[in-house]
Design a protein around this motif. Structure first.
Motif, short mmCIF file in Angstrom:
data_model
loop_
_atom_site.label_atom_id
_atom_site.label_comp_id
_atom_site.label_asym_id
_atom_site.label_seq_id
_atom_site.Cartn_x
_atom_site.Cartn_y
_atom_site.Cartn_z
N ARG A 1 3.99 38.49 14.24
CA ARG A 1 4.65 37.29 13.72
C ARG A 1 5.89 37.65 12.91
O ARG A 1 6.95 37.04 13.08
N ASN A 2 5.76 38.64 12.04
CA ASN A 2 6.90 39.03 11.22
C ASN A 2 8.04 39.57 12.06
O ASN A 2 9.21 39.25 11.84
N LEU A 3 7.69 40.40 13.04
CA LEU A 3 8.73 40.99 13.89
C LEU A 3 9.37 39.94 14.80
O LEU A 3 10.58 39.99 15.04
N MET A 4 8.59 38.99 15.28
CA MET A 4 9.15 37.92 16.10
C MET A 4 10.11 37.06 15.29
O MET A 4 11.14 36.61 15.80
N LEU A 5 9.78 36.83 14.01
CA LEU A 5 10.68 36.07 13.14
C LEU A 5 11.97 36.85 12.91
O LEU A 5 13.04 36.27 12.75
N GLY A 6 11.87 38.18 12.91
CA GLY A 6 13.04 39.01 12.68
C GLY A 6 13.95 39.16 13.88
O GLY A 6 15.13 39.50 13.72
N LEU A 7 13.45 38.91 15.08
CA LEU A 7 14.27 39.10 16.29
C LEU A 7 15.52 38.23 16.31
O LEU A 7 16.62 38.73 16.58
N PRO A 8 15.41 36.91 16.08
CA PRO A 8 16.65 36.10 16.07
C PRO A 8 17.60 36.50 14.96
O PRO A 8 18.82 36.35 15.09
N ASN A 9 17.06 37.02 13.85
CA ASN A 9 17.92 37.49 12.77
C ASN A 9 18.74 38.70 13.21
O ASN A 9 19.93 38.80 12.90
N THR A 10 18.09 39.61 13.91
CA THR A 10 18.79 40.79 14.43
C THR A 10 19.87 40.37 15.42
O THR A 10 21.00 40.88 15.38
N ALA A 11 19.52 39.42 16.29
CA ALA A 11 20.49 38.94 17.28
C ALA A 11 21.67 38.27 16.59
O ALA A 11 22.84 38.51 16.95
N ALA A 12 21.39 37.43 15.58
CA ALA A 12 22.47 36.75 14.87
C ALA A 12 23.36 37.74 14.14
O ALA A 12 24.59 37.59 14.10
N SER A 13 22.75 38.77 13.57
CA SER A 13 23.51 39.77 12.82
C SER A 13 24.38 40.60 13.74
O SER A 13 25.56 40.84 13.46
N VAL A 14 23.81 41.05 14.87
CA VAL A 14 24.53 41.94 15.78
C VAL A 14 25.60 41.20 16.57
O VAL A 14 26.73 41.69 16.72
N GLN B 1 1.51 30.32 8.46
CA GLN B 1 1.76 31.71 8.83
C GLN B 1 2.12 31.87 10.31
O GLN B 1 2.40 32.98 10.76
N THR B 2 2.09 30.78 11.05
CA THR B 2 2.53 30.84 12.44
C THR B 2 4.06 30.83 12.50
O THR B 2 4.73 30.50 11.52
N ILE B 3 4.61 31.19 13.64
CA ILE B 3 6.07 31.18 13.81
C ILE B 3 6.62 29.79 13.55
O ILE B 3 7.63 29.62 12.86
N ARG B 4 5.95 28.77 14.08
CA ARG B 4 6.42 27.40 13.87
C ARG B 4 6.40 27.06 12.38
O ARG B 4 7.36 26.49 11.85
N GLY B 5 5.31 27.40 11.70
CA GLY B 5 5.20 27.10 10.28
C GLY B 5 6.27 27.79 9.46
O GLY B 5 6.85 27.20 8.54
#
Length: 269
Positions: free
Chosen positions: A42-55, A248-252
């Protein structure tokens, strides 16, 4: 495939995360945790769009602004005309000072806290918590960097050096590793250690509103926001109103900043 200098921070972060996850299994600070894989996913999935937005978005814009400032001779450090080594050290210190102010603002300004609390709502902090940020917070932070970096006169190279220092430190002080007390005592004189940052993730308001530093711990000492636990009791992580599984879900996690508060900021921390 050739790795470019711009990719070094991401590569270092990926290697560091893998190593820390292994160490957390071998020597955990808090044992007996269940659903580690689901929590990490869950934590890593939340971080994926952040990495994409940053890069894909933030990094090119920041590089363009920084190069423009460099070609124009614009920025505080360029006005000082320091030797390159001294300028790099000053750039690291100044930007880390900015990170302290930014982090503290995320706790003191309610609009920013609504996004930042996604990071603090993790009830089982480990290395993957370092990737658990709402994309809204990342975008706001990146937008502010577009102004801060040229004003300070930080070059792209200096920023890369800082990021290569920042990312491993952030991963390590979020990690669930049993770190030797003696080593922690010596290291925290200079850098942020697990003992320092775990207090910051406490549910107690007086503790979560402390220890804002990212790399160098002396910013909190200077500002009077440094705090350690003297009783040796373990820190209870998370936020009371986000204990439910739905949060604690991605949606939440994604909708959390946009849901009206049911409790005051005081009771949340």
């Amino acid at each position: 495939m050739k790795i470019t200098p711009e990719q070094y921070p991401t590569l270092i972060a990926a290697i560091g995360l893998i190593l820390l996850l292994g160490l957390e299994s071998w020597a955990p600070a808090a044992s007996g945790r269940h659903h580690r894989f689901r929590h990490a996913a869950r934590n890593l999935m939340l971080g994926l769009p952040n990495t994409a937005a940053s890069v894909l978005l933030a990094a090119p814009l920041i590089a363009w602004v920084s190069l423009w400032a460099e070609s124009s001779g614009f920025g505080l450090l360029r006005l000082a005309q320091l030797p390159s080594i001294i300028a790099t050290i000053m750039a690291i210190l100044l930007f880390d000072g900015w990170m302290y102010l930014w982090h503290r603002s995320n706790h003191e300004i309610n609009f920013l806290w609504r996004f930042h609390r996604v990071h603090h709502s993790d009830p089982e902090m480990d290395a993957t918590t370092a990737t658990r940020f709402h994309t809204g917070e990342i975008l706001i932070s990146s937008a502010l960097r577009l102004a801060v970096i040229p004003l300070l006169g930080i070059t792209v190279g200096q920023l890369l050096v800082y990021e290569m220092l920042l990312l491993p430190v952030i991963l390590s002080h979020h990690s669930n590793i049993r770190f030797p007390d003696r080593a922690d005592r010596w290291l925290r004189l200079v850098i942020v250690t697990p003992a320092i940052h775990r207090v910051h993730h406490s549910r107690l308001r007086s503790e979560t509103d402390s220890n804002y530093s990212s790399v160098f711990s002396f910013w909190d000492r200077i500002a009077g926001t440094f705090r350690l636990r003297q009783d040796g009791q373990p820190v209870k992580f998370g936020l009371d109103e986000y204990d439910g599984e739905a949060w604690q879900t991605i949606r939440g996690l994604l909708i959390a900043p946009f849901v009206p508060d049911e409790k005051s900021r005081q009771s949340a921390c």
